[in-house]
Scaffold this motif. Structure first.
Motif, short mmCIF file in Angstrom:
data_model
loop_
_atom_site.label_atom_id
_atom_site.label_comp_id
_atom_site.label_asym_id
_atom_site.label_seq_id
_atom_site.Cartn_x
_atom_site.Cartn_y
_atom_site.Cartn_z
N GLU A 172 5.36 -7.36 2.41
CA GLU A 172 6.23 -6.55 3.25
C GLU A 172 7.41 -7.33 3.83
OE1 GLU A 172 2.25 -7.10 5.54
OE2 GLU A 172 2.92 -6.79 3.47
N LEU A 173 7.31 -8.67 3.87
CA LEU A 173 8.43 -9.46 4.38
C LEU A 173 9.62 -9.43 3.43
CD1 LEU A 173 6.70 -12.62 5.92
CD2 LEU A 173 7.46 -10.52 7.05
N SER A 174 9.39 -9.02 2.19
CA SER A 174 10.48 -8.88 1.22
C SER A 174 11.14 -7.51 1.27
CB SER A 174 9.96 -9.15 -0.20
OG SER A 174 9.58 -10.50 -0.37
N TYR A 175 10.67 -6.65 2.17
CA TYR A 175 11.21 -5.30 2.32
C TYR A 175 11.51 -5.02 3.79
CZ TYR A 175 8.92 -4.92 -2.26
OH TYR A 175 8.49 -5.14 -3.55
N PRO A 176 12.49 -5.70 4.38
CA PRO A 176 12.79 -5.48 5.80
C PRO A 176 13.19 -4.03 6.07
CG PRO A 176 14.55 -6.72 4.72
CD PRO A 176 13.41 -6.68 3.76
N GLY A 177 12.51 -3.41 7.04
CA GLY A 177 12.78 -2.01 7.35
C GLY A 177 11.92 -1.03 6.60
N LEU A 178 10.96 -1.53 5.80
CA LEU A 178 10.06 -0.65 5.04
C LEU A 178 9.26 0.24 5.98
CD1 LEU A 178 8.64 0.07 2.30
CD2 LEU A 178 7.03 -1.78 2.82
N SER A 179 9.06 1.48 5.57
CA SER A 179 8.27 2.42 6.37
C SER A 179 6.84 1.90 6.51
CB SER A 179 8.24 3.79 5.69
OG SER A 179 7.21 4.59 6.21
N PRO A 180 6.35 1.70 7.74
CA PRO A 180 4.96 1.25 7.92
C PRO A 180 3.96 2.23 7.33
CG PRO A 180 6.21 1.04 9.97
CD PRO A 180 7.05 1.84 9.02
N GLN A 181 4.30 3.52 7.38
CA GLN A 181 3.40 4.54 6.83
C GLN A 181 3.28 4.42 5.32
OE1 GLN A 181 5.97 5.21 8.90
NE2 GLN A 181 4.89 5.76 10.81
N LEU A 182 4.41 4.17 4.65
CA LEU A 182 4.37 4.02 3.20
C LEU A 182 3.58 2.78 2.81
CD1 LEU A 182 5.20 4.84 0.34
CD2 LEU A 182 7.37 3.61 0.69
N LEU A 183 3.80 1.68 3.51
CA LEU A 183 3.07 0.45 3.23
C LEU A 183 1.57 0.64 3.43
CD1 LEU A 183 3.01 -2.60 2.61
CD2 LEU A 183 3.33 -3.01 5.06
N ARG B 279 -0.14 3.44 3.45
CA ARG B 279 -0.66 4.39 2.46
C ARG B 279 -0.85 3.71 1.11
NH1 ARG B 279 -3.99 8.22 1.04
NH2 ARG B 279 -3.18 9.66 -0.53
N THR B 280 0.11 2.88 0.72
CA THR B 280 0.02 2.19 -0.57
C THR B 280 -1.18 1.24 -0.60
OG1 THR B 280 2.41 2.31 -0.92
CG2 THR B 280 1.21 0.59 -2.12
N LYS B 281 -1.34 0.45 0.45
CA LYS B 281 -2.46 -0.48 0.48
C LYS B 281 -3.80 0.26 0.53
CE LYS B 281 -0.23 -4.65 2.14
NZ LYS B 281 -0.38 -5.87 2.95
N GLN B 282 -3.79 1.44 1.18
CA GLN B 282 -5.02 2.25 1.20
C GLN B 282 -5.36 2.74 -0.20
OE1 GLN B 282 -4.71 6.18 3.03
NE2 GLN B 282 -6.71 5.90 3.99
N LEU B 283 -4.35 3.17 -0.94
CA LEU B 283 -4.57 3.65 -2.30
C LEU B 283 -5.12 2.52 -3.18
CD1 LEU B 283 -1.33 5.79 -2.84
CD2 LEU B 283 -3.67 6.66 -2.70
N TRP B 284 -4.58 1.34 -3.02
CA TRP B 284 -5.06 0.20 -3.79
C TRP B 284 -6.50 -0.14 -3.40
CZ3 TRP B 284 -2.61 -3.74 -6.99
CH2 TRP B 284 -1.34 -3.35 -7.46
N SER B 285 -6.74 -0.22 -2.12
CA SER B 285 -8.07 -0.60 -1.64
C SER B 285 -9.13 0.39 -2.08
CB SER B 285 -8.05 -0.71 -0.11
OG SER B 285 -9.32 -1.04 0.40
N ALA B 286 -8.78 1.69 -2.10
CA ALA B 286 -9.74 2.72 -2.49
C ALA B 286 -10.20 2.56 -3.94
CB ALA B 286 -9.11 4.11 -2.30
N ARG B 287 -9.39 1.86 -4.73
CA ARG B 287 -9.75 1.62 -6.14
C ARG B 287 -10.22 0.20 -6.37
NH1 ARG B 287 -6.42 5.53 -5.45
NH2 ARG B 287 -6.42 7.34 -6.84
N GLY B 288 -10.54 -0.49 -5.28
CA GLY B 288 -11.07 -1.84 -5.39
C GLY B 288 -10.05 -2.87 -5.82
N LEU B 289 -8.77 -2.60 -5.56
CA LEU B 289 -7.70 -3.50 -5.97
C LEU B 289 -7.12 -4.23 -4.77
CD1 LEU B 289 -5.80 -1.11 -8.42
CD2 LEU B 289 -7.58 -2.79 -9.00
#
Length: 317
Positions: A19-30, A32-42
Motif C-alpha cells: 500500500e505504500l506504493s499507492y499513496p491515497g489508495l482507498s482503505p476500503q478497496l485495500l 476488501r482485496t486482502k480479504q478476498l485473497w485471505s478467503a482463498r488461502g492466499l
C-alpha cells in the motif's frame, strides 16, 4: 496519472507493504482485496512483491495534487491486480503446455502461453508509460493489448484456429493470420457470437459495441497522428484519451477477458487449478483463485472522470 508531484514518485523499498506504493489508495478497496485473497488461502503481500514490485521499471504511484477522491490511485491498484492475473495465467498456460494437460488442445495451451507473455510485456510497458506522463505511446499499447485480449478469447473458442496460429512459422505467416482472423474486428465478431449463445448480446448496435468502437478509434489515432501539442504537451481531453483513460480501458479489457474466459470455457478454472498444482513453485498456482478475485473486483472499476461534463462509466455498462 494527472499532474504528479515529482517528489511523490519515490519508490518504497522491496520489503515495505504494497500500500505504500499507492499513496491515497482507498482503505476500503485495500481491505476488501486482502480479504478476498485471505478467503482463498492466499498471501497478498509476497505475491504482489514477486509479481508487481519486481516488474522491470517498476515505480510507485506518484502523489497527485488537488484530488478529491482516490479514483485514480484505485485504478492503478486494480490494473496491477489484472497484471498479476495475466502473469499467473501465462505461468499456468505454459505449465499446461509443457505437461500436455488435457482439457484443451496442445495448440491452445501453446498459443495462450504466447499471447499472455505478450500481454504481460504490454501491461508492464503501459503501466510505466502511464505513471510517467507519456500518453501517446500508452494509447498505442492499449490498442494492441485489446487485440491480444480478443485473440486469447478466440483461441479459447476455436481450437482449430489455435492450431493454425501454432502452425505459423514465419513473420509473414503470422501477419497473414492476423489480417485474416483478428484484425478489423474479426475476432470480436466470433467472440460476440459465442457470448450471444450464453446470453450476452454484444452485437454491433449495442451500447457496449458502440463504446468499444469509439475507444478503439481514438486509440488508433495515436498511431496515425499527433494529438499532443509538441510545444506545450497539452492534450485535448474531448478528442483524445489521456493516461488514466488508456489505463482504464486496458484494465477493463483484462477484467473482461477473465470473466468471458470462464463463460466460453466453463471448465477453465479447473484446468488452471490443475496447471497450478503441476507447477506449485510458480505464479501458475495463482491463476485459478485470482480469476475469481478479479471478477469480484469488476464492480470497483469505474472510468476516470476528468471534467464535470464527462460522466463516469461503470464496467456494467
Amino acid at each position: 496519472m494527472t499532474d504528479p508531484i515529482p517528489t511523490g514518485a519515490i519508490t518504497p523499498l522491496h520489503h515495505t507493504p504494497p500500500e505504500l506504493s499507492y499513496p491515497g489508495l482507498s482503505p476500503q478497496l485495500l481491505a476488501r482485496t486482502k480479504q478476498l485473497w485471505s478467503a482463498r488461502g492466499l498471501d497478498f503481500d509476497p505475491a504482489w512483491r514477486g509479481g508487481i514490485r519486481a516488474l522491470p521499471g517498476f515505480c510507485a504511484v506518484p502523489r497527485v495534487a488537488n484530488v478529491t477522491d482516490s479514483a485514480a490511485v484505485d485504478l492503478v491498484f486494480l490494473y496491477d491486480q489484472a497484471l498479476l492475473w495475466v502473469r499467473a495465467l501465462h505461468a499456468a498456460t505454459a505449465a499446461a503446455y509443457s505437461r500436455s494437460i488435457e482439457g484443451m488442445s496442445v495448440a491452445q495451451w501453446h498459443c495462450l502461453a504466447g499471447v499472455t507473455a505478450r500481454l504481460t510485456e504490454q501491461m508492464t510497458a503501459l503501466r510505466l508509460l502511464s505513471l510517467t506522463g507519456l500518453p501517446m505511446p500508452a494509447m498505442q499499447i492499449a490498442r494492441s493489448l485489446s487485440e491480444d485480449v480478443d485473440t486469447a478469447l478466440v483461441l479459447l473458442i476455436r481450437p482449430k484456429l489455435a492450431q493454425r496460429f501454432a502452425d505459423c512459422r514465419t513473420a509473414e505467416d503470422a501477419n497473414a493470420f492476423w489480417r485474416r482472423h483478428i484484425a478489423g474486428g474479426r475476432a470480436f465478431k466470433a467472440i460476440s457470437e459465442k457470448l450471444y449463445s450464453v446470453g450476452i448480446d454484444h452485437s454491433a448496435d449495442t451500447d457496449y459495441a458502440k463504446w468499444r468502437r469509439s475507444v478503439l478509434t481514438i486509440l488508433s489515432t495515436a498511431v496515425h497522428s499527433n494529438l499532443v501539442n509538441p510545444l506545450t504537451g497539452s492534450t485535448d481531453r474531448d478528442t483524445a484519451l489521456v493516461n488514466d483513460d488508456s489505463l482504464y480501458f486496458a484494465t477493463f479489457r483484462v477484467h473482461e477477458f477473465c470473466a468471458y474466459a470462464q463463460l466460453v470455457t466453463p471448465g477453465l478454472t479447473d484446468l488452471l487449478d490443475s496447471a497450478g498444482k503441476a507447477a506449485p513453485d510458480s505464479f501458475a498456482q495463482l491463476a485459478a483463485p485470482l480469476s475469481a478475485i478479479l471478477i469480484n473486483q469488476i464492480p470497483s472499476l469505474t472510468a476516470p472522470s476528468h471534467e464535470p461534463k464527462r460522466q463516469r462509466r461503470t464496467s456494467a455498462n
